[in-house]
Design an enzyme around this catalytic site. Structure first.
Site, mmCIF file in Angstrom:
data_model
loop_
_atom_site.group_PDB
_atom_site.id
_atom_site.type_symbol
_atom_site.label_atom_id
_atom_site.label_comp_id
_atom_site.label_asym_id
_atom_site.label_seq_id
_atom_site.Cartn_x
_atom_site.Cartn_y
_atom_site.Cartn_z
ATOM 1 N N SER A 20 0.679 -0.985 -0.092
ATOM 2 C CA SER A 20 0.062 0.056 -0.309
ATOM 3 C C SER A 20 1.002 1.157 0.276
ATOM 4 O O SER A 20 0.358 1.972 -0.463
ATOM 5 C CB SER A 20 -1.182 -0.014 1.175
ATOM 6 O OG SER A 20 -0.069 -0.355 2.188
ATOM 7 N N THR A 152 -38.353 26.639 -14.957
ATOM 8 C CA THR A 152 -38.623 24.441 -14.362
ATOM 9 C C THR A 152 -38.837 24.165 -15.732
ATOM 10 O O THR A 152 -39.111 24.570 -16.884
ATOM 11 C CB THR A 152 -39.768 24.773 -13.669
ATOM 12 O OG1 THR A 152 -41.393 25.529 -14.402
ATOM 13 C CG2 THR A 152 -40.076 25.575 -12.521
ATOM 14 N N HIS A 153 -38.641 22.673 -15.723
ATOM 15 C CA HIS A 153 -38.269 21.726 -16.725
ATOM 16 C C HIS A 153 -37.541 22.383 -17.722
ATOM 17 O O HIS A 153 -37.650 22.147 -18.651
ATOM 18 C CB HIS A 153 -40.284 21.725 -17.376
ATOM 19 C CG HIS A 153 -40.615 21.134 -16.380
ATOM 20 N ND1 HIS A 153 -41.336 19.702 -15.827
ATOM 21 C CD2 HIS A 153 -41.327 21.958 -15.633
ATOM 22 C CE1 HIS A 153 -42.111 19.899 -15.115
ATOM 23 N NE2 HIS A 153 -42.528 21.273 -15.012
ATOM 24 N N SER A 274 -10.245 24.610 -29.631
ATOM 25 C CA SER A 274 -10.675 23.077 -30.244
ATOM 26 C C SER A 274 -9.451 23.424 -31.283
ATOM 27 O O SER A 274 -9.259 24.396 -32.216
ATOM 28 C CB SER A 274 -12.163 23.723 -31.512
ATOM 29 O OG SER A 274 -11.555 22.951 -32.248
ATOM 30 N N LYS A 280 -14.073 28.042 -31.941
ATOM 31 C CA LYS A 280 -14.289 27.503 -30.831
ATOM 32 C C LYS A 280 -13.600 28.245 -29.273
ATOM 33 O O LYS A 280 -13.104 28.354 -29.316
ATOM 34 C CB LYS A 280 -14.653 26.340 -30.311
ATOM 35 C CG LYS A 280 -15.035 25.106 -31.134
ATOM 36 C CD LYS A 280 -16.762 25.492 -30.736
ATOM 37 C CE LYS A 280 -16.843 24.783 -29.598
ATOM 38 N NZ LYS A 280 -16.965 22.932 -30.508
ATOM 39 N N GLU A 287 -17.094 21.381 -17.388
ATOM 40 C CA GLU A 287 -17.498 20.423 -17.942
ATOM 41 C C GLU A 287 -16.566 19.584 -17.095
ATOM 42 O O GLU A 287 -17.077 17.536 -16.969
ATOM 43 C CB GLU A 287 -16.911 19.814 -19.337
ATOM 44 C CG GLU A 287 -18.063 20.341 -20.321
ATOM 45 C CD GLU A 287 -17.272 21.002 -21.840
ATOM 46 O OE1 GLU A 287 -18.204 19.930 -22.384
ATOM 47 O OE2 GLU A 287 -16.435 21.373 -22.038
ATOM 48 N N TYR A 314 -10.483 -6.262 12.034
ATOM 49 C CA TYR A 314 -9.194 -5.225 10.517
ATOM 50 C C TYR A 314 -9.404 -6.954 10.082
ATOM 51 O O TYR A 314 -9.276 -7.887 10.379
ATOM 52 C CB TYR A 314 -8.028 -5.222 10.793
ATOM 53 C CG TYR A 314 -7.303 -4.751 9.859
ATOM 54 C CD1 TYR A 314 -7.147 -3.666 9.209
ATOM 55 C CD2 TYR A 314 -6.721 -5.600 9.475
ATOM 56 C CE1 TYR A 314 -6.693 -3.172 7.729
ATOM 57 C CE2 TYR A 314 -5.956 -5.082 8.132
ATOM 58 C CZ TYR A 314 -5.876 -4.347 6.727
ATOM 59 O OH TYR A 314 -5.276 -4.029 6.511
ATOM 60 N N GLN A 319 -7.104 -1.969 3.465
ATOM 61 C CA GLN A 319 -6.291 -1.549 3.197
ATOM 62 C C GLN A 319 -6.576 -0.923 1.380
ATOM 63 O O GLN A 319 -6.147 0.602 1.410
ATOM 64 C CB GLN A 319 -5.275 -1.919 2.691
ATOM 65 C CG GLN A 319 -3.814 -1.783 2.085
ATOM 66 C CD GLN A 319 -2.644 -2.512 1.550
ATOM 67 O OE1 GLN A 319 -1.908 -2.603 2.902
ATOM 68 N NE2 GLN A 319 -2.372 -3.293 0.980
HETATM 69 N N1 ARG Z 1 -1.102 -1.842 5.349
HETATM 70 C C1 ARG Z 1 -2.265 -1.405 6.154
HETATM 71 C C2 ARG Z 1 -3.683 -0.830 5.831
HETATM 72 O O1 ARG Z 1 -3.259 0.188 5.167
HETATM 73 C C3 ARG Z 1 -1.979 -1.933 7.342
HETATM 74 C C4 ARG Z 1 -2.397 -2.686 8.493
HETATM 75 C C5 ARG Z 1 -1.791 -3.950 8.448
HETATM 76 N N2 ARG Z 1 -2.682 -4.592 9.237
HETATM 77 C C6 ARG Z 1 -2.413 -5.899 9.274
HETATM 78 N N3 ARG Z 1 -2.836 -6.439 9.778
HETATM 79 N N4 ARG Z 1 -2.450 -6.347 8.089
HETATM 80 O O2 ARG Z 1 -4.693 -1.606 5.562
#
Ligand code: ARG
Length: 457
Positions: A20, A152-153, A274, A280, A287, A314, A319
Site C-alpha cells: 500500500s 422549471t423543466h 478547439s 470555439k 465539464e 480488521y 487497505q
Molecule cells: N497496510 C495496512 C493497511 O493500510 C496496514 C494495516 C495492516 N494490518 C495487518 N493486520 N496486516 O490497512
C-alpha cells in the site's frame, strides 16, 4: 517484519498485491505525528526508558525531514508507510527503534493516521467551500437586480434575479460545509491504543495520546476502533453531496455559455479552444467538474461496498479504503478551485439575460396574480383567463405587455389599464418580496446576512 514464523519469503505477486506504500505514503505526516505521541506516552508510563524515547522521537524527526526533502521511498517489501518509517528509523538509531511498536499494532496505527488525514480533509473542504461562497455572494451583490428567466423543466417560468440564482448555491454550499464540519466533529475519538483488536496488557494512557493528537477523547471499544471506517464514509458522503452541487452549478455555466443562451462569457483562463474549429471556446473546466462528480460519487460507492461484508475486526480489504478517499479529496479540491475561479471571473451578459426573460410569457403568473388581487377573481379562474391572454399573444406573435387594452377587455372586462404595471419583468421580480423570494431587496438582505456569516463584514 514477520520473518519468525515463515520458511519462505513472499512471492513477487504477493509483494505487489500487498503493497500500500504507493498510496499510503500520503499519510507520512500523520504517521510520524502519531508515533511521536505514542512514544512520548510510552515514556511517561515508563513502558520505554526516557533515553530510548528521546532517540526514537529525534529519529522520527529525522525521517520526517528526509521525507520532506526527498519524498517517501517506495519499497514493496516494506508494504506500507508504517513499516517504511519504522525500518528507516531502525537504520538511523539501531534496534532501539523496535521499542516504538510496543503496545500498538498497525491496525490501530493505520486507523489513527487515516482518521487524522480525513479530519484535515474535512477542514480544508470547509475552507475551499467558504472561498466559493465568498465568490458567490460577491457576484450576487453585484447582480441583485439583474434579471434572467427562471426555469422549471428548463422552460421559462418566471423572471428571477441573477443574485437570487447565485445565492441558491450559497445555501447549498452552506449545508455542504455543515456536513464536513459534522464529519470532522464525529471523528473526534482517537483509535490509538486499541492495538491489534483487543486492547493491550501494557499500562498505556490513551487519554494522553488522544489529546496530543487533537482528538477529544479515546475511542471506547477496541474492536470498533480498528474496524471503523465510518469517518472516511462520512467524509465521502459529504464530498459526494458537495460534488453533486458543484456539478449542477457547472451545468448552469455550460448551458449559459452556449451560444443560443449567451448569458455568460467564461474566463479565458478556465476555457479551452478547439484544434480544428478556430471560433470555439469550450467550457472544459465546468465539464470536468461535472465529470469529476461521477468519480467522487464512485469513490463513496467503492468504499461502502468494500466495507459492507467485513466481520470484526480488521481485514486486509480495508487497505483499499485509502485510494477512493485520496482520489475524491484531490478531485474535490480541484473542482472547488475551478468553480471559484469561474464564478469570480465570469462576465454575466445581463442584456441578453433580460431579453430572454421577456420571452416565453414569463410574467403570465403576474397577470393571474393581478386578476386575483385587483379584480377579486379566484386564482383558478384567473389562471384560465391568463391562459387565454397567452394564447392570443402567441397568435399575434407579441409579448403579453404588447397586447392592447382592447385585447385584454375582450378576454375579460374586469381587466383595466393598471394591468400593464404588473407585466414588466422588473415589476414581476420586485413583487416577489416574500421572505426568501427573488425581489432585489430580498436578495440584498440575504447577501448582507451571508457576508456577516462569512466574516466579510
Ligand atoms: N497496510 C495496512 C493497511 O493500510 C496496514 C494495516 C495492516 N494490518 C495487518 N493486520 N496486516 O490497512
Amino acid at each position: 517484519m514477520w520473518g519468525g514464523r515463515f520458511a519462505e519469503g513472499p512471492a513477487a505477486i504477493m509483494r505487489e498485491i500487498n503493497a500500500s506504500i504507493p498510496f499510503d505514503k500520503a499519510l507520512w505526516r500523520q504517521d510520524v505525528a502519531a508515533s511521536k505521541a505514542h512514544v512520548a506516552m510510552l515514556a511517561k508510563q515508563q513502558i520505554v526508558s526516557a533515553q530510548d524515547a528521546k532517540l526514537i522521537s529525534e529519529g522520527l524527526d529525522q525521517v520526517a525531514a528526509e521525507y520532506e526533502a526527498n519524498g517517501v521511498p517506495e519499497n514493496w517489501d516494506l508494504e506500507d508507510i508504517h513499516m517504511t518509517t519504522e525500518s528507516r528509523l531502525a537504520e538511523l538509531i539501531g534496534p532501539g527503534a523496535g521499542r516504538l511498536h510496543t503496545a500498538r499494532s498497525r491496525n490501530d496505527q493505520v486507523a489513527t493516521d487515516f482518521k487524522l488525514w480525513v479530519r484535515e480533509a474535512c477542514l480544508s473542504a470547509d475552507a475551499a467551500l467558504r472561498a466559493l461562497q465568498v465568490a458567490l455572494v460577491t457576484r450576487a451583490g453585484e447582480h441583485a437586480g439583474s434579471i434572467l428567466p427562471g426555469f422549471t423543466h428548463l422552460q421559462t417560468a418566471q423572471p428571477v434575479t441573477l443574485g437570487h440564482h447565485l445565492m441558491a448555491y450559497y445555501e447549498m454550499l452552506q449545508r455542504d460545509r455543515s456536513r464536513f464540519i459534522d464529519a470532522h466533529h464525529r471523528a473526534n475519538q482517537c483509535p490509538l491504543g486499541a492495538a491489534a483488536l483487543a486492547g493491550t496488557g501494557f499500562p498505556i494512557d490513551r487519554e494522553m495520546t488522544a489529546i496530543a493528537l487533537g482528538f477529544a477523547m479515546p475511542t471506547a471499544n477496541s474492536l470498533d476502533s480498528v474496524s471503523d471506517r465510518d469517518f472516511a464514509l462520512d467524509y465521502l458522503q459529504a464530498a459526494a453531496q458537495c460534488a453533486l452541487h458543484l456539478s449542477r452549478l457547472a451545468e448552469e455555466f455550460i448551458i449559459w455559455a452556449s451560444q443560443p443562451f449567451g448569458f455568460v462569457t467564461l474566463p479565458d483562463s478556465l476555457s479551452t479552444g478547439s484544434s480544428i474549429m478556430p471560433q470555439k471556446k469550450n467550457p472544459d473546466a465546468a465539464e470536468l467538474v461535472r465529470g469529476h462528480s461521477g468519480r467522487i460519487i464512485g469513490a463513496l460507492t467503492s468504499l461502502m461496498i468494500t466495507m459492507k461484508g467485513l466481520p470484526l475486526a480488521y481485514s486486509k480489504d480495508m487497505q483499499d479504503d485509502k485510494p477512493p478517499v485520496f482520489e475524491a479529496a484531490g478531485l474535490l479540491t480541484l473542482s472547488l478551485a475551478a468553480m471559484t475561479g469561474m464564478v469570480a471571473g465570469a462576465t454575466f451578459r445581463t442584456t441578453r439575460m433580460r431579453a430572454a426573460a421577456e420571452l416565453g410569457y414569463a410574467t403570465a403568473t403576474d397577470l393571474a396574480d393581478w386578476l386575483v388581487r385587483e379584480a377579486g377573481i379566484p386564482f383558478r379562474e384567473a389562471h384560465h383567463i391568463t391562459g387565454a391572454a397567452v394564447k392570443l399573444a402567441e397568435q399575434k406573435g407579441v409579448a403579453l405587455d404588447q397586447l392592447t387594452i382592447k385585447d385584454f377587455t375582450l378576454i375579460d372586462p374586469r381587466i383595466d389599464e393598471r394591468v400593464y404595471g404588473a407585466l414588466s419583468v422588473e415589476s414581476s421580480v420586485a413583487a416577489r418580496a416574500s421572505y426568501g423570494g427573488t425581489a432585489p431587496d430580498q436578495v440584498k438582505a440575504r447577501v448582507a446576512e451571508a457576508r456577516v456569516a462569512l466574516g466579510l463584514e
